[in-house]
Structures are given as C-alpha cells and as structure tokens.
Design a protein around this motif. Sequence first.
Motif, short mmCIF file in Angstrom:
data_model
loop_
_atom_site.label_atom_id
_atom_site.label_comp_id
_atom_site.label_asym_id
_atom_site.label_seq_id
_atom_site.Cartn_x
_atom_site.Cartn_y
_atom_site.Cartn_z
N MET A 1 28.91 -4.22 -41.35
CA MET A 1 27.68 -4.94 -41.61
C MET A 1 26.79 -4.04 -42.47
O MET A 1 26.53 -2.90 -42.12
N THR A 2 26.35 -4.56 -43.60
CA THR A 2 25.55 -3.80 -44.54
C THR A 2 24.17 -4.43 -44.69
O THR A 2 24.06 -5.56 -45.15
N THR A 3 23.14 -3.73 -44.27
CA THR A 3 21.77 -4.21 -44.43
C THR A 3 21.31 -3.94 -45.85
O THR A 3 21.45 -2.82 -46.34
N ILE A 4 20.75 -4.97 -46.49
CA ILE A 4 20.28 -4.79 -47.87
C ILE A 4 18.76 -4.85 -47.98
O ILE A 4 18.20 -4.28 -48.91
N LEU A 5 18.10 -5.53 -47.06
CA LEU A 5 16.64 -5.63 -47.08
C LEU A 5 16.12 -5.83 -45.65
O LEU A 5 16.81 -6.42 -44.83
N GLN A 6 14.90 -5.37 -45.41
CA GLN A 6 14.18 -5.67 -44.18
C GLN A 6 12.76 -6.03 -44.60
O GLN A 6 12.05 -5.20 -45.15
N ILE A 7 12.40 -7.29 -44.34
CA ILE A 7 11.09 -7.80 -44.76
C ILE A 7 10.52 -8.66 -43.64
O ILE A 7 11.19 -9.57 -43.16
N LEU A 8 9.27 -8.38 -43.25
CA LEU A 8 8.57 -9.16 -42.23
C LEU A 8 9.39 -9.31 -40.95
O LEU A 8 9.33 -10.33 -40.29
N GLY A 9 10.15 -8.29 -40.62
CA GLY A 9 10.97 -8.31 -39.42
C GLY A 9 12.33 -8.96 -39.61
O GLY A 9 13.17 -8.92 -38.71
N TRP A 10 12.58 -9.57 -40.76
CA TRP A 10 13.87 -10.19 -41.06
C TRP A 10 14.80 -9.15 -41.68
O TRP A 10 14.41 -8.42 -42.57
N ARG A 11 16.02 -9.12 -41.20
CA ARG A 11 17.03 -8.21 -41.75
C ARG A 11 18.03 -9.05 -42.53
O ARG A 11 18.62 -10.00 -41.99
N LEU A 12 18.21 -8.74 -43.80
CA LEU A 12 19.17 -9.43 -44.65
C LEU A 12 20.39 -8.54 -44.78
O LEU A 12 20.25 -7.34 -45.08
N PHE A 13 21.57 -9.12 -44.58
CA PHE A 13 22.77 -8.29 -44.54
C PHE A 13 24.02 -9.10 -44.89
O PHE A 13 24.00 -10.32 -44.95
#
Length: 86
Positions: A1-13
Amino acid sequence: MTTILQILGWRLFFYANEGNEPPHVHVRKAEKECKYWLDREGYDLEEAFSYQMTARDTREVRKIVFEHFDYILQQWDEFERRKKNG
C-alpha cells in the motif's frame, strides 16, 4: 500500500496487489473508504465503491481528487513502473 497524499484527514493511496486494473485511487479516513476510477482522457472520475461515506464526505473527496488529478495520475504511472521493474 503506497500513500500518495494526506489531506484534511483523508489518505489517498494505491494497493500493490490489484492486478492490471486501470488507474484508480483509494481514499480512507477512519472507517470511511472509497475508490475512484480515473479517466485520463476525459479528465473525469467514477466511484467504484464507497463504505460509510456521507454525501458531504463524497463531495470533499471528489474535490480533493479533482484538485490533484494530474498528480495522482503521475504517481499512478510511477507506481506501475516500480511494480513492473520490481
């Protein structure tokens, strides 16, 4: 699992073990999760699934994905290259 962004508590991966699926991004915050297919040519997205997402959550996530659409696709391309090259 690769996280690419964390914004406003949301993790995009991305998940590494999803076979040859077209470009998509997973988004999670606490117990809420969704997945969006990304249409590179049409500059659009389609919800693949959602779990415990409110309408407000969905609007917020869609806005985040659209604001970072090109970056997400760039990260997808790099992610796929790394998978192929081992």
